[in-house]
Scaffold this motif. Structure first.
Motif, PDB file in Angstrom:
ATOM      1  N   ILE A  19       5.011  57.591  93.242  1.00 11.01           N
ATOM      2  CA  ILE A  19       4.657  56.899  91.999  1.00 11.01           C
ATOM      3  C   ILE A  19       4.197  55.481  92.318  1.00 11.01           C
ATOM      4  N   ALA A  20       3.021  55.120  91.842  1.00  7.34           N
ATOM      5  CA  ALA A  20       2.521  53.751  91.963  1.00  7.34           C
ATOM      6  C   ALA A  20       2.745  53.051  90.625  1.00  7.34           C
ATOM      7  N   VAL A  21       3.332  51.864  90.670  1.00  6.80           N
ATOM      8  CA  VAL A  21       3.589  51.105  89.446  1.00  6.80           C
ATOM      9  C   VAL A  21       2.827  49.783  89.539  1.00  6.80           C
ATOM     10  N   THR A  22       1.935  49.569  88.592  1.00 10.35           N
ATOM     11  CA  THR A  22       1.155  48.327  88.549  1.00 10.35           C
ATOM     12  C   THR A  22       1.287  47.694  87.165  1.00 10.35           C
ATOM     13  N   ARG A  23       1.068  46.388  87.113  1.00  7.90           N
ATOM     14  CA  ARG A  23       1.113  45.636  85.868  1.00  7.90           C
ATOM     15  C   ARG A  23      -0.182  44.846  85.705  1.00  7.90           C
ATOM     16  N   ASP A  24      -0.839  45.022  84.591  1.00  5.02           N
ATOM     17  CA  ASP A  24      -1.966  44.175  84.212  1.00  5.02           C
ATOM     18  C   ASP A  24      -1.422  43.152  83.228  1.00  5.02           C
ATOM     19  N   PHE A  25      -1.091  41.969  83.751  1.00  3.11           N
ATOM     20  CA  PHE A  25      -0.368  40.997  82.936  1.00  3.11           C
ATOM     21  C   PHE A  25      -0.897  39.597  83.221  1.00  3.11           C
ATOM     22  N   PHE A  26      -0.053  38.610  83.031  1.00  2.20           N
ATOM     23  CA  PHE A  26      -0.404  37.211  83.279  1.00  2.20           C
ATOM     24  C   PHE A  26       0.377  36.690  84.482  1.00  2.20           C
ATOM     25  N   ASN A  27      -0.029  35.530  84.950  1.00  4.02           N
ATOM     26  CA  ASN A  27       0.688  34.877  86.051  1.00  4.02           C
ATOM     27  C   ASN A  27       2.042  34.390  85.530  1.00  4.02           C
ATOM     28  N   VAL A  28       3.098  34.980  86.057  1.00  3.77           N
ATOM     29  CA  VAL A  28       4.457  34.646  85.627  1.00  3.77           C
ATOM     30  C   VAL A  28       5.090  33.752  86.683  1.00  3.77           C
ATOM     31  N   GLY A  29       5.314  32.494  86.326  1.00  8.07           N
ATOM     32  CA  GLY A  29       6.002  31.581  87.232  1.00  8.07           C
ATOM     33  C   GLY A  29       7.499  31.712  87.078  1.00  8.07           C
ATOM     34  N   THR A  30       8.230  30.917  87.822  1.00  6.43           N
ATOM     35  CA  THR A  30       9.688  31.004  87.747  1.00  6.43           C
ATOM     36  C   THR A  30      10.224  30.413  86.449  1.00  6.43           C
ATOM     37  N   ALA A  31       9.393  29.639  85.736  1.00  6.27           N
ATOM     38  CA  ALA A  31       9.867  29.023  84.500  1.00  6.27           C
ATOM     39  C   ALA A  31       8.980  29.299  83.299  1.00  6.27           C
ATOM     40  N   SER A  32       7.728  29.724  83.514  1.00  4.68           N
ATOM     41  CA  SER A  32       6.816  29.897  82.390  1.00  4.68           C
ATOM     42  C   SER A  32       5.744  30.919  82.729  1.00  4.68           C
ATOM     43  N   VAL A  33       4.982  31.308  81.701  1.00  6.68           N
ATOM     44  CA  VAL A  33       3.903  32.277  81.842  1.00  6.68           C
ATOM     45  C   VAL A  33       2.586  31.597  81.482  1.00  6.68           C
ATOM     46  N   ASP A  34       1.588  31.728  82.350  1.00 12.61           N
ATOM     47  CA  ASP A  34       0.273  31.165  82.092  1.00 12.61           C
ATOM     48  C   ASP A  34      -0.606  32.254  81.479  1.00 12.61           C
ATOM     49  N   VAL A  35      -0.755  32.229  80.158  1.00 13.91           N
ATOM     50  CA  VAL A  35      -1.522  33.269  79.471  1.00 13.91           C
ATOM     51  C   VAL A  35      -3.022  33.113  79.687  1.00 13.91           C
ATOM     52  N   ASN A  36      -3.420  32.058  80.363  1.00 16.93           N
ATOM     53  CA  ASN A  36      -4.838  31.868  80.696  1.00 16.93           C
ATOM     54  C   ASN A  36      -5.172  32.352  82.089  1.00 16.93           C
TER      55      ASN A  36
END
Length: 493
Positions: free
Chosen positions: A443-460
């Motif tokens: 099983i391959a598991v991938t995520r098409d998401f945003f850059n997730v830092g250790t404290a916040s998410v950059d939705v850009n």
């Protein structure tokens, strides 16, 4: 009253040990433990042992999907700590202030060790003594199985020399916190099972489904041996468990409607309909603890109460006939979390969506049996699968599955396993499929998401994440590693 008071004393001991990090703090003195009834009162408190707070199970598999649209429109619906599991974070998980799975399972192990240290010293009935001793060994074995299948490499001959768990066998705070090998960890689990088998009663008591029994042990061993690839033993133990006189599959057609909930959405009112199981909680008799299919009560617990099913998972169900879809996959269920845009499914079984049955059940054992038979090329595997499906389909709409050959049988059994056990077994299955000798189940598991830092998410900043073999091992928190004073070693990443 005496049993209740004794139970509170022992629960306080465990709570203190858990709050102060079991791996590094000296347990409270045990002078108040005098009778075997007190120790039985401890194991009769199901709440200590039944919940398994497992963010990996809830968020790290392809059963879960948090789309970019869902998050960008509802950034407060998922905390950064949970997103670290969703994107297979290493530093972000290791730096968290606590890990409720790690600490919770070691609290259970502490309770088992507390019992075993005192069980032959206290006064009371030998019959109760023997049963409680079996409980303690089984509790410790089960918790170590959960831990090793999250924080250590998947079982394979090549991995047996890799790092396993710190094997806590006493309540001595100076006991080594160093990690045993993977092989030693699995040997220790089996040794506890062998001890539990010596004195456990034969069958499951319907009102004490969190207590050890021979049938529960066989159900566990059917899982254990399946996961290490010993298919003959898995099959033999499955058949022993299925001989239970007290456990049975629940016909989902017999489940009543639960309490609906209504929500305003724009100018409309949306009603969410649930099955009765969604209303089973600790305030109305804890019926979820007495599920008729359970050999041994355990629940994956998600305090966020939102298991977000992926499009791929939803696509596996017959939406017209499968009651697991119609009853548990709640369309627009995100409204329960104040999310209306986009409309998002929510998977809920027990306790307002918080608890999913992860413990040993009749359905899982049938699926273990079916998988073994399928991997052996025995197409009677579909008989075991169809026993489940008969109880899961709308009355009059059941059609038995058939298989054209070995590969087709394996595929259909594993699809049914995923439909029956979403979120609770998928992480474990992904790991074991990666090291077995059958590449067709990888099983391959991938995520098409945003850059997730250790404290916040950059939705850009869109980013693709892929689960790799190193991250099959959940990071141990740095807090636990520091508390061990150099004994506990992090997984290599």
């Amino acid at each position: 009253m005496k049993l209740l008071q004794s139970s509170f004393i022992l629960m306080a001991v465990i709570s203190l040990a858990g709050c102060k990090k079991y791996l590094s703090e000296e347990p409270t003195k045990q002078t108040s433990i005098q009778t075997v009834d007190q120790l039985e009162a401890l194991v009769n408190n199901a709440g200590i042992f039944s919940d398994e707070n497992n963010a990996t199970a809830a968020y790290s598999t392809d059963d879960c999907e948090i789309t970019k649209e869902l998050f960008s429109k509802n950034p407060d619906a998922f905390g950064n700590d949970l997103l670290q599991y969703y994107v297979f974070g290493v530093e972000g998980v290791a730096n968290q202030s606590s890990d409720q799975l790690w600490s919770g399972e070691y609290e259970k192990i502490f309770a088992a060790n507390l019992i075993l240290e005192n069980i032959d010293k206290v006064k009371g009935s030998d019959a109760i003594r023997n049963r409680v001793k079996a409980d303690a060994h089984f509790i410790r074995a089960y918790s170590n199985w959960v831990l090793v299948n999250n924080y250590c490499a998947p079982y394979s001959p090549a991995n047996l020399g890799s790092m396993g768990l710190p094997l806590k066998k006493t309540v001595d705070y100076e006991e080594s916190g160093k990690r045993a090998t993977l092989g030693e960890t699995y040997d220790f689990i089996l040794s506890d099972i062998a001890e539990a088998q010596k004195t456990a009663p034969d069958d499951v008591a319907s009102r004490l489904t969190w207590r050890a029994s021979q049938k529960a042990i066989s159900a566990f061993l059917s899982r254990f041996y399946l996961f290490i690839g010993d298919y003959d033993k898995s099959l033999a133990e499955a058949d022993k468990a299925l001989a239970s006189a007290s456990r049975k599959l629940v016909d989902y057609n017999t489940l009543a409607a639960g309490n609906p909930e209504t929500y305003p959405v724009g100018n409309s009112i949306v009603t969410l309909n649930y099955l009765e199981t969604n209303d089973w909680n600790s305030y109305n008799g804890s019926k979820y603890l007495y599920w008729d299919e359970s050999y041994y009560t355990r629940y994956v617990y998600n305090p966020n109460q939102w298991y977000v099913p992926s499009a791929a998972l939803l696509a596996l169900y017959d939406k017209q006939s499968d009651l697991r879809y119609k009853g548990f996959m709640i369309p627009n269920g995100g409204l329960r979390m104040s999310v209306s845009d986009p409309a998002t499914f929510r998977y809920t079984v027990f306790y307002d969506g918080a608890n999913l049955p992860e413990g040993l059940t009749v359905a899982e054992v049938l699926l273990n049996k079916a998988e073994v038979l399928a991997r052996k090329g025995d197409l009677t595997a579909m008989d075991a699968v169809n026993r489940i499906r008969m109880k899961r389909m709308v009355t009059g709409q059941y059609t038995p599955l058939t298989a054209a050959g070995r590969d087709d049988a394996i595929r259909k059994v594993l699809e049914e396993r995923r439909r029956e056990l979403p979120f609770v077994m998928r992480w474990y299955d992904i790991r074991r499929f990666s090291v077995n000798d059958y590449p067709g189940d990888d099983i391959a598991v991938t995520r098409d998401f945003f850059n997730v830092g250790t404290a916040s998410v950059d939705v850009n900043s869109p980013k693709t994440y892929t689960l790799n073999a190193k991250r099959y091992l959940v990071p141990i928190t740095n807090l636990d590693i520091r508390a061990s004073k150099g004994q506990l070693v992090q997984n290599p990443y």
